[in-house]
Motif scaffolding. Structure first.
Motif, PDB file in Angstrom:
ATOM      1  N   ALA A  52       0.840  -1.195   0.000  1.00  0.00           N
ATOM      2  CA  ALA A  52       0.000   0.000   0.000  1.00  0.00           C
ATOM      3  C   ALA A  52       0.870   1.238   0.000  1.00  0.00           C
ATOM      4  CB  ALA A  52      -0.922  -0.006   1.222  1.00  0.00           C
ATOM      5  N   ASP A  53       0.269   2.363  -0.374  1.00  0.00           N
ATOM      6  CA  ASP A  53       0.960   3.645  -0.375  1.00  0.00           C
ATOM      7  C   ASP A  53       0.441   4.497   0.785  1.00  0.00           C
ATOM      8  OD1 ASP A  53       2.382   3.058  -2.711  1.00  0.00           O
ATOM      9  OD2 ASP A  53       0.687   3.695  -3.955  1.00  0.00           O
ATOM     10  N   LEU A  54       1.378   5.004   1.622  1.00  0.00           N
ATOM     11  CA  LEU A  54       1.055   5.945   2.677  1.00  0.00           C
ATOM     12  C   LEU A  54       1.452   7.336   2.193  1.00  0.00           C
ATOM     13  CD1 LEU A  54       0.148   6.685   5.527  1.00  0.00           C
ATOM     14  CD2 LEU A  54       2.461   6.142   6.328  1.00  0.00           C
ATOM     15  N   HIS A  77      -2.529  -1.074  -2.971  1.00  0.00           N
ATOM     16  CA  HIS A  77      -2.214  -1.091  -4.398  1.00  0.00           C
ATOM     17  C   HIS A  77      -3.381  -1.636  -5.211  1.00  0.00           C
ATOM     18  CE1 HIS A  77       2.368  -1.334  -3.354  1.00  0.00           C
ATOM     19  NE2 HIS A  77       1.844  -0.120  -3.167  1.00  0.00           N
ATOM     20  N   GLY A  78      -3.854  -0.817  -6.162  1.00  0.00           N
ATOM     21  CA  GLY A  78      -4.903  -1.250  -7.066  1.00  0.00           C
ATOM     22  C   GLY A  78      -6.274  -1.391  -6.440  1.00  0.00           C
ATOM     23  N   LEU A  79      -6.443  -0.871  -5.217  1.00  0.00           N
ATOM     24  CA  LEU A  79      -7.724  -1.029  -4.517  1.00  0.00           C
ATOM     25  C   LEU A  79      -8.233   0.325  -4.028  1.00  0.00           C
ATOM     26  CD1 LEU A  79      -6.786  -4.187  -2.405  1.00  0.00           C
ATOM     27  CD2 LEU A  79      -8.230  -4.135  -4.442  1.00  0.00           C
ATOM     28  N   ASP A  80      -9.443   0.305  -3.475  1.00  0.00           N
ATOM     29  CA  ASP A  80     -10.036   1.536  -2.963  1.00  0.00           C
ATOM     30  C   ASP A  80      -9.258   2.060  -1.761  1.00  0.00           C
ATOM     31  OD1 ASP A  80     -12.318   1.682  -4.732  1.00  0.00           O
ATOM     32  OD2 ASP A  80     -13.098  -0.061  -3.658  1.00  0.00           O
ATOM     33  N   THR A  81      -9.246   3.376  -1.598  1.00  0.00           N
ATOM     34  CA  THR A  81      -8.569   4.013  -0.468  1.00  0.00           C
ATOM     35  C   THR A  81      -9.139   3.478   0.845  1.00  0.00           C
ATOM     36  OG1 THR A  81      -8.158   6.023  -1.733  1.00  0.00           O
ATOM     37  CG2 THR A  81      -8.104   6.203   0.681  1.00  0.00           C
ATOM     38  N   LEU A  82      -8.246   3.081   1.759  1.00  0.00           N
ATOM     39  CA  LEU A  82      -8.683   2.504   3.032  1.00  0.00           C
ATOM     40  C   LEU A  82      -8.874   3.575   4.105  1.00  0.00           C
ATOM     41  CD1 LEU A  82      -9.331  -0.024   4.683  1.00  0.00           C
ATOM     42  CD2 LEU A  82      -6.880  -0.249   5.171  1.00  0.00           C
ATOM     43  N   LEU A 114     -12.290   5.788   7.683  1.00  0.00           N
ATOM     44  CA  LEU A 114     -11.830   4.430   7.401  1.00  0.00           C
ATOM     45  C   LEU A 114     -12.908   3.761   6.559  1.00  0.00           C
ATOM     46  CD1 LEU A 114      -9.855   2.049   7.942  1.00  0.00           C
ATOM     47  CD2 LEU A 114     -11.254   1.493   9.933  1.00  0.00           C
ATOM     48  N   THR A 115     -12.570   3.371   5.340  1.00  0.00           N
ATOM     49  CA  THR A 115     -13.555   2.848   4.397  1.00  0.00           C
ATOM     50  C   THR A 115     -13.155   1.449   3.963  1.00  0.00           C
ATOM     51  OG1 THR A 115     -13.907   5.101   3.591  1.00  0.00           O
ATOM     52  CG2 THR A 115     -14.804   3.311   2.264  1.00  0.00           C
ATOM     53  N   ALA A 116     -13.834   0.439   4.506  1.00  0.00           N
ATOM     54  CA  ALA A 116     -13.568  -0.958   4.147  1.00  0.00           C
ATOM     55  C   ALA A 116     -14.555  -1.384   3.071  1.00  0.00           C
ATOM     56  CB  ALA A 116     -13.697  -1.853   5.377  1.00  0.00           C
ATOM     57  N   VAL A 117     -14.034  -2.008   2.028  1.00  0.00           N
ATOM     58  CA  VAL A 117     -14.859  -2.407   0.889  1.00  0.00           C
ATOM     59  C   VAL A 117     -14.604  -3.871   0.569  1.00  0.00           C
ATOM     60  CG1 VAL A 117     -15.408  -1.990  -1.539  1.00  0.00           C
ATOM     61  CG2 VAL A 117     -14.793  -0.070  -0.050  1.00  0.00           C
ATOM     62  N   LYS A 118     -15.689  -4.619   0.353  1.00  0.00           N
ATOM     63  CA  LYS A 118     -15.572  -6.012  -0.069  1.00  0.00           C
ATOM     64  C   LYS A 118     -16.435  -6.213  -1.302  1.00  0.00           C
ATOM     65  CE  LYS A 118     -16.223 -10.813   1.354  1.00  0.00           C
ATOM     66  NZ  LYS A 118     -16.661 -11.745   2.413  1.00  0.00           N
ATOM     67  N   ASN A 119     -15.841  -6.777  -2.326  1.00  0.00           N
ATOM     68  CA  ASN A 119     -16.565  -7.077  -3.561  1.00  0.00           C
ATOM     69  C   ASN A 119     -16.188  -8.491  -3.981  1.00  0.00           C
ATOM     70  OD1 ASN A 119     -18.016  -7.025  -5.887  1.00  0.00           O
ATOM     71  ND2 ASN A 119     -16.850  -5.384  -6.878  1.00  0.00           N
ATOM     72  N   ASP A 121     -14.578 -11.839  -3.473  1.00  0.00           N
ATOM     73  CA  ASP A 121     -13.470 -12.259  -2.619  1.00  0.00           C
ATOM     74  C   ASP A 121     -12.408 -11.177  -2.485  1.00  0.00           C
ATOM     75  OD1 ASP A 121     -14.612 -14.744  -2.245  1.00  0.00           O
ATOM     76  OD2 ASP A 121     -13.639 -15.612  -4.017  1.00  0.00           O
ATOM     77  N   VAL A 122     -12.624 -10.020  -3.114  1.00  0.00           N
ATOM     78  CA  VAL A 122     -11.636  -8.950  -3.104  1.00  0.00           C
ATOM     79  C   VAL A 122     -12.007  -7.914  -2.045  1.00  0.00           C
ATOM     80  CG1 VAL A 122     -10.533  -7.138  -4.458  1.00  0.00           C
ATOM     81  CG2 VAL A 122     -11.188  -9.288  -5.553  1.00  0.00           C
ATOM     82  N   THR A 123     -11.042  -7.590  -1.181  1.00  0.00           N
ATOM     83  CA  THR A 123     -11.246  -6.569  -0.159  1.00  0.00           C
ATOM     84  C   THR A 123     -10.073  -5.591  -0.188  1.00  0.00           C
ATOM     85  OG1 THR A 123     -10.053  -7.651   1.653  1.00  0.00           O
ATOM     86  CG2 THR A 123     -12.333  -8.332   1.276  1.00  0.00           C
ATOM     87  N   ASN A 124     -10.275  -4.424   0.361  1.00  0.00           N
ATOM     88  CA  ASN A 124      -9.182  -3.458   0.469  1.00  0.00           C
ATOM     89  C   ASN A 124      -8.565  -3.455   1.860  1.00  0.00           C
ATOM     90  OD1 ASN A 124     -11.290  -2.219   1.855  1.00  0.00           O
ATOM     91  ND2 ASN A 124     -10.733  -0.148   1.148  1.00  0.00           N
ATOM     92  N   PHE A 125      -8.855  -4.487   2.644  1.00  0.00           N
ATOM     93  CA  PHE A 125      -8.310  -4.561   4.005  1.00  0.00           C
ATOM     94  C   PHE A 125      -7.726  -5.925   4.341  1.00  0.00           C
ATOM     95  CE2 PHE A 125     -12.846  -5.469   4.050  1.00  0.00           C
ATOM     96  CZ  PHE A 125     -12.905  -6.688   4.708  1.00  0.00           C
ATOM     97  N   GLY A 126      -7.960  -6.942   3.506  1.00  0.00           N
ATOM     98  CA  GLY A 126      -7.513  -8.291   3.832  1.00  0.00           C
ATOM     99  C   GLY A 126      -6.020  -8.410   4.008  1.00  0.00           C
ATOM    100  N   PHE A 127      -5.240  -7.556   3.326  1.00  0.00           N
ATOM    101  CA  PHE A 127      -3.774  -7.645   3.428  1.00  0.00           C
ATOM    102  C   PHE A 127      -3.275  -7.366   4.843  1.00  0.00           C
ATOM    103  CE2 PHE A 127      -4.724  -3.238   2.594  1.00  0.00           C
ATOM    104  CZ  PHE A 127      -3.830  -2.528   3.384  1.00  0.00           C
TER     105      PHE A 127
END
Length: 666
Positions: A52-54, A77-82, A114-119, A121-127
């Protein structure tokens, strides 16, 4: 002292002071570089750990020991802003500046999102939950071993605790979770953490429910310990979302106290311990009870272990419901493909009054208000190997002290069936018929005026040990468990005649957990306190059970099917009436359109007749002369026999043929 020496000392001190002053000036001048260096190190550390980018748009000193960071975002990376926030005000340790790095002592965060998104099996927080070390044992997610939820939960706990700051003050902190099926929004006008103390106000909106809460607690990140209390900030209480949609249930409470006191992770096994307590719990589910279940205080001191294909609630776990306490052990494990379930419940000796007063209101209507002397103790032992169902273990014991005695009945006097009483039959929760159980009813039959064939056939089929057991037949119940597990549904109940009597006289016909438990408690009281004799229980049972549409009791059934008194029933008629007790409304399926018993009934006749013969209830001659058929009379015949009279049809056909011949001859 020599003046020259004094002068040198003054010059030396002045030089040191000038040096430190110069150093301070230099640090003040170059502190921005120190800040930039610190920020770069933080960004590098985070980005090396996570994909991810900080981003920190700007960082500058507001005064000597305060820093303002603005336009901050954390983007996978490649996902919605967390995460994003407008600004962070940080207090800086002056000592850290002298060391060439900056340590933030306190953080004030404004407008955080803080915006968690799941679509799918893809999430922007699983990492965040993935293991970032190469030496640690990887989670067992293969098809053969299954997922190790202990390791997964351990990572979740450590990730959360390792990122807790010492001091922080959030203003307008917002969090959301969005998936195709649900959206959860959390808003905190403030959240403060100061040396382990936590305070916050929380608004949660989910599943069309909005909860307003206050939170207080303490946290020790180093030891993975936390204790929090949630309080309802309005009169609606705290309501759990999605429970109605997922389980057709409703759950609400006033206060929740929850703690994690200890965590150990070793050899792939996570063990956590702590406690939870809920005040004024209200639970509603149609499978549990007809009304809201209300518990003033419920609590649990838990010890739980999770591992590869293993879930254990340790026997040190204690559950409390009001004043009643019980130790609980539960285990579910998979060995290869074999599933093994264990359950043990043990209570200490509890005063009888505490036991009855602790029963949740709305759960056991007939038992509310009971007062008693003495003490009670309960033990349950259940074990099942799903690959060896015949070895099911089920032991349930409720023991009482010798001085146990009911001193005052509550809503219902269980001894009412010793005399005449009014009985109301319910179907689908609505009353369909009310009648007196006693001599005042012309359809009432004393037990000695009911055919021995009928009495013995019912005992043989329904409860052979009725006169010797204390209301429960554990082997029958064990066999019912086996049957239900084999069928994968509730196919058999294992009820004794005592249990059926209690169900009919005191309880609704709805199949709820509460009704089954209340039934067991009432049966235990009636049998163990000798409130009612066995003969009286059987007599009442024979006079109230259903035997067809609006047909209740042995006399009504004898007249409906055979046009005779219950004392006149023969063996075949008695066995037929016994056969339809489980499904009395389906009695017509036992006959063909001519009123003859269908062939499949022959097996039932052989089974019941054979058992009665072996027990000496009928003679060998009676068994040999037993024929699986009966002659219907009265109302039952009018409803069952629908075929035309064969002889009348033949006569009509012959006459038609003769008339045809006459016409042709003419």
């Amino acid at each position: 002292m020599d003046q020259r020496l004094k002068k040198r000392i003054l010059i030396g001190v002045g030089g040191v002071l000038a040096f430190f002053l110069l150093l301070i000036v230099l640090l003040f001048v170059f502190r921005s570089r120190v800040l930039s260096y610190t920020i770069d190190r933080v960004i590098a550390k985070v980005e090396n750990k996570y994909p991810a980018d900080l981003n920190i748009g700007n960082a500058e000193f507001a005064d000597w020991n305060s820093v303002v960071l603005s336009d901050i975002s954390f983007v996978p990376h490649g996902l919605d802003t967390l995460f994003t926030t407008d600004s962070v005000h940080a207090s800086v340790s002056v000592r850290s500046i002298f060391k060439g790095r900056i340590v933030f002592k306190r953080l004030d965060v404004t407008n955080g999102y803080l915006t968690a998104v799941k679509n799918g099996d893809v999430t922007n927080f699983g990492f965040l939950l993935k293991d970032d070390t190469k030496t640690e044992e990887q989670p067992k997610d293969t098809a053969t071993t299954g997922r190790n939820y202990g390791q997964l939960l351990n990572r979740l706990i450590e990730t959360a605790f390792d990122n807790v700051p010492d001091k922080v003050d959030f203003k307008n902190l917002n969090a959301s979770y969005t998936s195709p099926n649900r959206t959860i929004v959390v808003r905190m006008p403030y959240m403060r953490m100061d040396d382990g103390d936590i305070a916050s106000e929380v608004y949660v909106r989910a599943d069309s429910l909005e909860n307003r809460l206050r939170l207080h607690g303490t946290i020790d990140p180093g030891d993975y310990r936390i204790a929090t209390s949630l309080y309802a900030a309005d009169t609606m209480g705290i309501r759990l979302p999605y429970v109605k949609k997922k389980f057709d249930a409703q759950v609400a409470f006033d206060t929740l106290h929850l703690s994690l006191d200890n965590k150990k992770f070793r050899d792939g096994m996570l063990t956590v311990s702590g406690n939870a307590m809920v005040d004024n719990l209200v639970l509603n589910h149609p499978k549990l009870a007809d009304e809201d279940i209300q518990v003033g205080e419920s609590a649990v001191d838990y010890v739980v272990t999770l591992g590869p294909n293993l879930y254990v609630i340790d026997s040190l776990t204690e559950v409390r419901v009001n004043k009643a306490r019980a130790n609980l052990f539960a285990s579910y494990q998979t060995i290869d493909t074999t599933k093994i379930i264990d359950l043990k419940v043990t209570t200490k000796q509890v005063p009888a009054n505490d036991f009855f007063s602790s029963l949740p209101t709305g759960l056991f209507e007939n038992l509310e208000g009971i007062q008693a002397n003495g003490w009670l103790q309960y033990d349950l032992d259940f074990h099942v190997n799903m690959d060896s169902l015949s070895q099911v273990v089920f032991n349930s014991d409720l023991d009482a002290s010798e001085d146990f005695k009911i001193t005052q009945w509550g809503n219902t006097n269980l001894q009412k069936i010793n005399g005449s009483f009014t009985h109301t039959v319910y179907e689908y929760g609505k009353p369909v018929r009310t009648f007196t159980v006693g001599p005042a009813n012309g359809f009432y039959s004393p037990i000695n005026q009911i055919s021995p064939y009928l009495r013995n056939a019912i005992l043989t089929a329904e409860d052979a040990l009725f006169y010797s057991h204390n209301g429960f037949h554990e082997e029958a119940f064990r066999q019912a468990i086996i049957k239900n597990l084999e069928e994968g549904e509730f196919a058999r109940g294992g009820s004794t005649i005592s249990m059926q009597l209690v169900k009919n006289v005191f309880l609704s016909r709805k199949k709820t957990v509460a009704r089954k438990v209340e039934e067991a408690i009432i049966v235990w009281l009636m049998e163990n306190l000798d409130l009612v004799s066995k003969n009286r229980m059987f007599e009442v049972y024979l006079n109230i059970i259903e035997w067809g549409p609006d047909v209740y009791g042995a006399k009504d059934a004898s007249r409906f099917y055979f046009g005779k008194q219950p004392s006149e029933l023969n063996l075949a008629e008695a066995i037929f009436l016994t056969s339809i007790i489980p499904s009395p409304k389906r009695y017509r399926s036992s006959f063909d359109s001519y009123g003859n018993l269908r062939n499949y009934k022959a097996g039932y006749y052989r089974m019941i007749g054979g058992m009665m013969r072996r027990r000496g209830l009928i003679s060998q001659e009676e068994y040999e002369n037993l024929y699986p058929n009966v002659q219907l009379y009265g109302r039952a015949r009018d409803l069952v026999v629908t075929a035309q009279d064969t002889s009348a049809v033949e006569e009509d056909t012959t006459r038609y043929e003769l008339e045809t011949i006459d016409l042709l001859d003419f």
